[in-house]
Design an enzyme around this catalytic site. Structure first.
Site, PDB file in Angstrom:
ATOM      1  N   SER A 188       0.840  -1.198   0.000  1.00  0.00           N
ATOM      2  CA  SER A 188       0.000   0.000   0.000  1.00  0.00           C
ATOM      3  C   SER A 188       0.876   1.250   0.000  1.00  0.00           C
ATOM      4  CB  SER A 188      -0.888   0.010   1.250  1.00  0.00           C
ATOM      5  OG  SER A 188      -1.538   1.254   1.426  1.00  0.00           O
ATOM      6  N   TYR A 201      -1.806  -0.844  10.547  1.00  0.00           N
ATOM      7  CA  TYR A 201      -1.963  -1.303   9.172  1.00  0.00           C
ATOM      8  C   TYR A 201      -0.771  -0.867   8.320  1.00  0.00           C
ATOM      9  CZ  TYR A 201      -3.988  -1.427   4.422  1.00  0.00           C
ATOM     10  OH  TYR A 201      -4.223  -1.640   3.087  1.00  0.00           O
TER      11      TYR A 201
END
Length: 293
Positions: A188, A201
């Protein structure tokens, strides 16, 4: 897939979106605007003819778009889903079968090592081998109050889903991935530009970059390539299910909007195909223009 000369800032819906929220893990149906997985736009060219693929988190979002694209490129696909996502998984399977390919679905919580082992066993039993492993399933939960609000239970769930599952599946799948096969992980933009409310995360996504680059070096001599895709903001069910504010989601990207899942799938197809035969240990950044190192 795109129309020549089409303005990427106008190709898909732009915020502001209606404010919306869902219980985790989220569902595609209630989303406004509805996500585009390439149902009406993706055209295959036989790039993955007769390949056998496993896509975790393939019931919706990026996973559904990847499964659809792989099928239209000629691959048979096994997708994983949580127990609560069976209906979503059935829709992905329908899209794969409509492309004339075999679709398998398996409920699998990749936080559990035994379930990961059973998943690989199912894939090998049905397909005989695994040509492409896509580690896409992930968990996040925003905590606007920062680290003090991240419970040990949440921290454990994020790490076990995003890292343990990927590690186990790679380790278990490798004996069944032939030379010429590939592993594609989903990292990401958060790996490089972490948002404070997604601290845990983002940490795991940074680890996925390191894991991808290290495993690629380890497996190069075996003829197995390992790469990753680093999406920016993408309009998937995870967003209304885990973020408190969806109204301006994706507005911060230089293109002024979030990506649709369909815009991520071609990167996975490329990395899985023979066209990427000299590419391993790389991170394909699909961030909508956000500069990354």
């Amino acid at each position: 897939m795109s129309t020549p000369g089409q303005d990427p800032t106008e190709r898909f819906p732009k915020p502001d979106f209606p404010q919306q929220g869902q219980e985790h893990p989220g569902w595609t149906g209630p989303m406004d605007p509805p996500p585009d997985h390439g149902e009406d736009s993706y055209r295959g060219h036989g790039l993955l003819k007769d390949r056998k693929a496993v896509v975790t988190g393939g019931d919706s979002g990026i996973g559904r778009a990847v499964a659809l694209a792989f099928a239209r490129e000629g691959a048979d696909v096994l997708i994983t889903h949580l127990d609560s996502e069976e209906d979503e998984a059935r829709e992905t399977a329908r899209l794969v079968e409509d492309a004339g390919r075999q679709a398998l679905t398996e409920a699998c919580d990749i936080r559990d090592e035994k379930q990961c082992r059973a998943l690989i066993g199912s894939a090998v039993q049905e397909f005989g081998r695994i040509d492409v492993l896509v580690n896409n399933a992930a968990y996040q939960m925003a905590q606007p109050d920062g680290i003090s609000a991240i419970s040990t239970e949440q921290f454990d769930r994020v790490l076990r889903t995003n890292l343990y599952g990927m590690f186990w599946l790679c380790k278990m799948a490798l004996p069944h991935i032939p030379a010429g096969g590939s592993i594609i992980n989903t990292t990401s933009v958060q790996a490089y530009k972490p948002s404070p409310h997604l601290l845990d995360y983002a940490m795991t996504k940074g680890a996925i970059v390191t894991f991808t680059q290290g495993l690629a070096q380890m497996l190069a001599s075996d003829g197995i390539r390992v790469n990753a895709v680093a999406p920016g903001p993408v309009w998937t069910p995870l967003i209304p299910a885990t973020l408190p504010d969806t109204k301006e989601f994706g507005k911060q990207s230089p293109l002024g909007r979030p990506a649709q899942p369909a815009e991520m799938a071609p990167a996975y197809v490329f990395l899985a195909s023979g066209n990427a035969s000299f590419i391993t240990g790389e991170i394909v950044n699909a961030t909508g223009g956000t500069p990354l190192p």
